[in-house]
Design a protein around this motif. Structure first.
Motif, PDB file in Angstrom:
ATOM      1  N   TYR A  62       0.828  -1.198   0.000  1.00  0.00           N
ATOM      2  CA  TYR A  62       0.000   0.000   0.000  1.00  0.00           C
ATOM      3  C   TYR A  62       0.872   1.260   0.000  1.00  0.00           C
ATOM      4  CZ  TYR A  62      -4.065   2.852   1.375  1.00  0.00           C
ATOM      5  OH  TYR A  62      -5.087   3.770   1.427  1.00  0.00           O
ATOM      6  N   LYS A  63       1.907   1.210   0.821  1.00  0.00           N
ATOM      7  CA  LYS A  63       2.820   2.339   0.905  1.00  0.00           C
ATOM      8  C   LYS A  63       3.526   2.533  -0.437  1.00  0.00           C
ATOM      9  CE  LYS A  63       6.174   4.215   4.208  1.00  0.00           C
ATOM     10  NZ  LYS A  63       7.401   4.460   3.459  1.00  0.00           N
ATOM     11  N   PHE A  64       3.979   1.425  -0.989  1.00  0.00           N
ATOM     12  CA  PHE A  64       4.661   1.492  -2.273  1.00  0.00           C
ATOM     13  C   PHE A  64       3.750   2.101  -3.339  1.00  0.00           C
ATOM     14  CE2 PHE A  64       4.676  -0.719  -6.393  1.00  0.00           C
ATOM     15  CZ  PHE A  64       5.829  -0.171  -6.942  1.00  0.00           C
ATOM     16  N   LEU A  65       2.504   1.609  -3.384  1.00  0.00           N
ATOM     17  CA  LEU A  65       1.605   2.033  -4.457  1.00  0.00           C
ATOM     18  C   LEU A  65       1.172   3.485  -4.297  1.00  0.00           C
ATOM     19  CD1 LEU A  65       0.173   0.713  -6.950  1.00  0.00           C
ATOM     20  CD2 LEU A  65      -1.884   0.669  -5.519  1.00  0.00           C
ATOM     21  N   THR A  66       0.936   3.906  -3.041  1.00  0.00           N
ATOM     22  CA  THR A  66       0.376   5.235  -2.838  1.00  0.00           C
ATOM     23  C   THR A  66       1.439   6.333  -2.775  1.00  0.00           C
ATOM     24  OG1 THR A  66       0.349   4.783  -0.464  1.00  0.00           O
ATOM     25  CG2 THR A  66      -1.715   4.468  -1.649  1.00  0.00           C
ATOM     26  N   GLU A  67       2.694   5.932  -2.583  1.00  0.00           N
ATOM     27  CA  GLU A  67       3.734   6.964  -2.536  1.00  0.00           C
ATOM     28  C   GLU A  67       4.573   6.939  -3.807  1.00  0.00           C
ATOM     29  OE1 GLU A  67       5.901   6.444   1.116  1.00  0.00           O
ATOM     30  OE2 GLU A  67       4.093   6.827   2.326  1.00  0.00           O
ATOM     31  N   GLY A  68       4.767   8.078  -4.366  1.00  0.00           N
ATOM     32  CA  GLY A  68       5.655   8.178  -5.521  1.00  0.00           C
ATOM     33  C   GLY A  68       5.077   7.620  -6.806  1.00  0.00           C
ATOM     34  N   GLY A  69       3.762   7.500  -6.858  1.00  0.00           N
ATOM     35  CA  GLY A  69       3.118   6.999  -8.063  1.00  0.00           C
ATOM     36  C   GLY A  69       3.343   7.913  -9.259  1.00  0.00           C
ATOM     37  N   GLU A  70       3.357   9.208  -8.985  1.00  0.00           N
ATOM     38  CA  GLU A  70       3.487  10.174 -10.084  1.00  0.00           C
ATOM     39  C   GLU A  70       4.772   9.976 -10.883  1.00  0.00           C
ATOM     40  OE1 GLU A  70       2.097  13.543  -7.631  1.00  0.00           O
ATOM     41  OE2 GLU A  70       0.601  11.933  -7.765  1.00  0.00           O
ATOM     42  N   GLU A  71       5.858   9.778 -10.137  1.00  0.00           N
ATOM     43  CA  GLU A  71       7.144   9.620 -10.827  1.00  0.00           C
ATOM     44  C   GLU A  71       7.170   8.391 -11.721  1.00  0.00           C
ATOM     45  OE1 GLU A  71       9.605   9.675  -7.231  1.00  0.00           O
ATOM     46  OE2 GLU A  71       8.150  11.260  -6.797  1.00  0.00           O
ATOM     47  N   ARG A  72       6.360   7.392 -11.355  1.00  0.00           N
ATOM     48  CA  ARG A  72       6.421   6.160 -12.128  1.00  0.00           C
ATOM     49  C   ARG A  72       5.619   6.248 -13.422  1.00  0.00           C
ATOM     50  NH1 ARG A  72       6.218   3.652  -6.702  1.00  0.00           N
ATOM     51  NH2 ARG A  72       3.965   3.578  -6.867  1.00  0.00           N
ATOM     52  N   GLY A  73       4.739   7.218 -13.518  1.00  0.00           N
ATOM     53  CA  GLY A  73       3.954   7.397 -14.735  1.00  0.00           C
ATOM     54  C   GLY A  73       3.000   6.250 -14.983  1.00  0.00           C
ATOM     55  N   SER A  74       2.767   5.944 -16.265  1.00  0.00           N
ATOM     56  CA  SER A  74       1.807   4.887 -16.614  1.00  0.00           C
ATOM     57  C   SER A  74       2.504   3.541 -16.722  1.00  0.00           C
ATOM     58  CB  SER A  74       1.121   5.214 -17.936  1.00  0.00           C
ATOM     59  OG  SER A  74       0.105   6.136 -17.728  1.00  0.00           O
ATOM     60  N   TRP A  75       3.201   3.185 -15.674  1.00  0.00           N
ATOM     61  CA  TRP A  75       4.025   1.975 -15.749  1.00  0.00           C
ATOM     62  C   TRP A  75       3.221   0.688 -15.705  1.00  0.00           C
ATOM     63  CZ3 TRP A  75       4.956  -1.279 -11.288  1.00  0.00           C
ATOM     64  CH2 TRP A  75       4.206  -0.900 -10.182  1.00  0.00           C
ATOM     65  N   LEU A  76       1.945   0.757 -15.329  1.00  0.00           N
ATOM     66  CA  LEU A  76       1.157  -0.469 -15.205  1.00  0.00           C
ATOM     67  C   LEU A  76       0.257  -0.717 -16.419  1.00  0.00           C
ATOM     68  CD1 LEU A  76       0.146  -0.369 -11.423  1.00  0.00           C
ATOM     69  CD2 LEU A  76       1.615  -2.048 -12.550  1.00  0.00           C
ATOM     70  N   SER A  77       0.681  -0.213 -17.573  1.00  0.00           N
ATOM     71  CA  SER A  77      -0.205  -0.268 -18.737  1.00  0.00           C
ATOM     72  C   SER A  77      -0.490  -1.693 -19.220  1.00  0.00           C
ATOM     73  CB  SER A  77       0.383   0.565 -19.874  1.00  0.00           C
ATOM     74  OG  SER A  77       1.692   0.105 -20.131  1.00  0.00           O
ATOM     75  N   GLU A  78       0.297  -2.646 -18.762  1.00  0.00           N
ATOM     76  CA  GLU A  78       0.059  -4.035 -19.177  1.00  0.00           C
ATOM     77  C   GLU A  78      -1.022  -4.706 -18.326  1.00  0.00           C
ATOM     78  OE1 GLU A  78       1.987  -5.738 -21.692  1.00  0.00           O
ATOM     79  OE2 GLU A  78       2.400  -3.615 -22.071  1.00  0.00           O
ATOM     80  N   MET A  79      -1.377  -4.050 -17.231  1.00  0.00           N
ATOM     81  CA  MET A  79      -2.226  -4.736 -16.246  1.00  0.00           C
ATOM     82  C   MET A  79      -3.716  -4.447 -16.387  1.00  0.00           C
ATOM     83  SD  MET A  79      -2.318  -4.325 -12.089  1.00  0.00           S
ATOM     84  CE  MET A  79      -0.741  -5.047 -11.666  1.00  0.00           C
ATOM     85  N   THR A  80      -4.510  -5.514 -16.338  1.00  0.00           N
ATOM     86  CA  THR A  80      -5.957  -5.386 -16.198  1.00  0.00           C
ATOM     87  C   THR A  80      -6.284  -5.936 -14.816  1.00  0.00           C
ATOM     88  OG1 THR A  80      -6.266  -5.732 -18.546  1.00  0.00           O
ATOM     89  CG2 THR A  80      -8.199  -6.032 -17.151  1.00  0.00           C
ATOM     90  N   TYR A  81      -7.103  -5.203 -14.051  1.00  0.00           N
ATOM     91  CA  TYR A  81      -7.296  -5.629 -12.668  1.00  0.00           C
ATOM     92  C   TYR A  81      -8.745  -5.526 -12.209  1.00  0.00           C
ATOM     93  CZ  TYR A  81      -7.977  -0.803 -11.351  1.00  0.00           C
ATOM     94  OH  TYR A  81      -8.509   0.454 -11.228  1.00  0.00           O
ATOM     95  N   GLY A  82      -9.034  -6.256 -11.147  1.00  0.00           N
ATOM     96  CA  GLY A  82     -10.322  -6.168 -10.463  1.00  0.00           C
ATOM     97  C   GLY A  82     -10.071  -6.166  -8.965  1.00  0.00           C
ATOM     98  N   ILE A  83     -10.861  -5.397  -8.221  1.00  0.00           N
ATOM     99  CA  ILE A  83     -10.662  -5.346  -6.764  1.00  0.00           C
ATOM    100  C   ILE A  83     -11.972  -5.619  -6.042  1.00  0.00           C
ATOM    101  CG2 ILE A  83      -9.992  -3.911  -4.788  1.00  0.00           C
ATOM    102  CD1 ILE A  83      -8.268  -2.279  -6.625  1.00  0.00           C
ATOM    103  N   PHE A  84     -11.895  -6.478  -5.043  1.00  0.00           N
ATOM    104  CA  PHE A  84     -13.017  -6.628  -4.122  1.00  0.00           C
ATOM    105  C   PHE A  84     -12.520  -6.182  -2.754  1.00  0.00           C
ATOM    106  CE2 PHE A  84     -15.596  -8.909  -0.997  1.00  0.00           C
ATOM    107  CZ  PHE A  84     -16.855  -8.480  -1.378  1.00  0.00           C
ATOM    108  N   GLY A  85     -13.200  -5.200  -2.181  1.00  0.00           N
ATOM    109  CA  GLY A  85     -12.808  -4.693  -0.875  1.00  0.00           C
ATOM    110  C   GLY A  85     -13.587  -5.377   0.232  1.00  0.00           C
TER     111      GLY A  85
END
Ligand SMILES: Cc1cc2nc3c(=O)[nH]c(=O)nc-3n(C[C@H](O)[C@H](O)[C@H](O)COP(=O)(O)O)c2cc1C
Ligand SMILES: *[C@@H]1O[C@H](CO)[C@@H](O)[C@H](O)[C@H]1NC(C)=O
Length: 597
Positions: free
Chosen positions: A139-162
């Protein structure tokens, strides 16, 4: 202003998940005809938790199912989802991954996530809208510094159940934040983020979300020429073990509950590695006039290596009480002294349970298994009821189980649910909702002279302000007082060391000063010494009008507003359902009213 809501202090967690109790209840049938070595045949796990390696090994695609869990629900859902998916998409590899085990550092998270084409997340929310321990680094990794990484996850299709609970202010926050971030960082959302509500029936929410997921996954994962399999309905991931009953004496294994030394010589104590702690003090807090009970317990942690900070939670593993254990054994048709062991391989040595270790150490007696490891008092999850249906010898009961497992099945309430075990509890004489600590007899057997319990500590964010001059307002009726007692002890220590303290106000509530005004003397002493500036107590069963903490807050609206304006930290602890919500509303009213005047 910081606010937090946590439930009454202790979590009592049965060592075994419901799966263990399901397995236990299945013996009766398996055992009646053949005695030794009959495997308890349950749904075979079809999903293996994979280690490293990205090879597809003949599969057409890979889907990774990540889970962030504290008490196992999200993990169970991840497994169930993967199993159902596996039967729908035979050519697709499904991997179940604990978010913590996925990567050792940020760099690895980035390297590995980048390569995930299909990712499904089961994410629970805790505390003040925070991730579970095993999802914290992700969570920390994903929510911090996301901007610098840009659209790096363009290969991923995802689904979330909370997984969350609507009674909490930050309902499903973690799932929603991850959903937002993944999209921001280039990933493609397959289905709207699911928001499971544990206050109602979270399994029904999960079922509804899966119904949205399948058609979308179909378009991605099914080839034209695939045979459309009749998809097996959602079944619980129940492991298969071989049960051996021992008639000759064997050495019994009881959980050791000793903390383990890990690399560097530091001691690790957590939910899975509780440590054995002696009960130093045990006393009743209510007066004899009360018809309820509230126990004060102190554990001696000297020499355990366990450490904690003021505001952390202690988890205590307690035993089921004797009556319930006896009743369960009777229903199973076995003596409590029956000794058995669980095995992951069949007699010829072939593996049964996908190498999953048995849920608890054996050989042990049925008494130990039922008292310590089986959760005999929580209603089983719907998925488990579905599995049990396959083993019910009475067709009518099997139908009833199936019905209860269906979306039409009534949602269980947590207070009167045990009789739902359909005659497993005869005369619907509800087992007492009471658990006992490891008692004297047990301790004596083990050569000790007092009671003890396996305990662990869970960190919390329920902390005093870093600056001791910052004012604090504590609202904690009933057992909600627990963390504030810690706060007051810490303030007393600060005071003794000469620190300047800001104002501290406590709103406490109980029924009647003659019955359940717990720690009355101690609190009054704190007021006298000015460790506590003001103590306001609401009595709900005294006099003609019911008074609650929120009424007291309203009476003190002007003072409250002054403290809030001075930057007070505000803490609420106790029943999240009723009180916390009313307190929240009252605060709104106070602020509106005072801002105007
Ligand atoms: C101490 C505690 C705090 C919680 N805080 C929240 C919260 O802030 N928001 C929320 O939506 N749910 C909250 N919940 C509800 C849990 O997320 C929910 O019960 C979930 O099903 C637990 O999943 P798990 O068994 O996988 O850990 C909280 C539960 C507990 C016990
Ligand atoms: C604590 O807060 C007070 C009041 O705002 C301030 O004067 C003081 O410098 C603060 N102390 C520290 C250590 O930040």
């Amino acid at each position: 202003m910081a606010s937090a809501t946590i439930p009454p202090y202790l979590f009592l967690l049965g060592l075994a998940l419901i799966f263990a109790s399901a397995a236990l209840f299945l013996w009766r049938r398996a055992d009646s005809s053949k005695r030794e070595s009959e495997p308890v045949k349950v749904v075979k796990p079809v999903v293996e938790i994979e280690e490293e390696g990205d090879e597809l090994d003949g599969f057409s695609n890979k889907v990774t199912v990540f889970f962030g869990t504290q008490t196992g629900t999200a993990e169970g859902f991840a497994k169930a989802l993967a199993e159902e998916a596996k039967s729908r998409y035979e050519k697709v590899l499904f991997k179940i991954v604990d978010l913590d085990n996925y990567a050792a550092d940020d760099e690895t998270y980035q390297l590995k996530l980048k390569k995930e084409n299909f990712a499904i997340f089961m994410l629970a929310t805790y505390g003040d809208g925070e991730p579970t321990d095993n999802a914290a680094r992700f969570y920390k990794f994903l929510t911090e510094g996301g901007e610098e990484r840009g659209s790096w996850l363009s290969e991923m299709t995802y689904g979330i159940f909370g997984l969350g609970n609507r009674q909490y202010e930050h309902f499903n926050k973690v799932a929603m934040v991850v959903d937002e971030e993944l999209e921001k960082q280039g990933a493609k959302r397959l289905v709207p983020c699911g928001a499971g509500d544990d206050d109602q029936c979270i399994e029904d929410d999960f079922t509804a979300w899966r119904e949205q997921l399948w058609p979308e996954l179909d378009t991605l994962l099914r080839n034209e020429d695939d045979v459309v399999l009749a998809s097996t309905p959602y079944t619980a991931a129940v492991s298969e073990y071989r049960v051996v009953f021992h008639e000759n004496p064997v050495k019994l294994l009881e959980g050791s509950f000793s903390a383990t030394m890990e690399n560097g010589g530091s001691v690790v104590v957590d939910m899975n590695h509780p440590c054995r702690a002696i009960v130093a003090v045990q006393r009743e807090l209510h007066t004899p006039l009360s018809d309820r009970s509230c126990t004060h317990l102190e554990f001696d942690v000297a020499g355990t290596g366990l450490s904690y900070e003021t505001g952390d939670h202690v988890g205590v593993y307690a035993e089921n009480c004797h009556d319930v254990v006896e009743e369960a054994a009777q229903l199973l048709g076995h003596s409590l002294d029956t000794v058995f062991s669980l095995h992951i391989e069949s007699e010829d040595g072939s593996s049964l349970a996908g190498n999953l270790l048995p849920p608890f150490p054996t050989p042990c007696t049925l008494r130990t298994a039922l008292a310590r490891y089986a959760d005999l008092q929580t209603p089983p999850r719907k998925a488990v009821l579905g599995v049990l249906a396959a083993y019910a010898s009475d067709p009518a009961q099997a139908e009833r189980l199936k019905h209860l497992a269906s979306p039409q099945g009534k949602v269980f309430s947590h207070t009167n649910s045990c009789n739902l075990l359909f005659g497993l509890w005869p005369e619907s004489d509800r087992p007492h909702f009471q658990r006992s600590l490891f008692d004297m007899d047990e301790a004596e057997e083990a050569g000790d002279e007092c009671s003890w319990a396996p305990i662990f500590v869970r960190q919390s964010n329920f902390k005093l302000p870093a600056n001791s001059t910052t004012p604090i307002v504590m609202i904690g009726p009933g057992t909600g007082l627990a963390p504030f007692r810690g706060f007051l002890q810490e303030r007393a220590a600060l005071q003794a060391s000469g620190e300047t303290l800001g104002p501290a106000v406590l709103f406490f509530g109980c029924r009647n000063r003659k019955q359940d005004f717990i720690y009355e003397e101690e609190l009054k002493e704190y007021v006298k010494k000015e460790t506590l500036s003001s103590l306001y107590v609401a009595f709900s069963r005294e006099g003609s009008t019911k008074e609650y903490v929120q009424n007291k807050m309203m009476e003190k609206a002007v003072d409250m507003w002054k403290l809030i304006s001075d930057g007070a930290y505000l803490y609420v602890c106790g029943d999240a359902k009723g009180m916390a919500r009313d307190v929240h509303r009252t605060l709104h009213t106070i602020v509106k009213q005072e801002v105007r005047s």
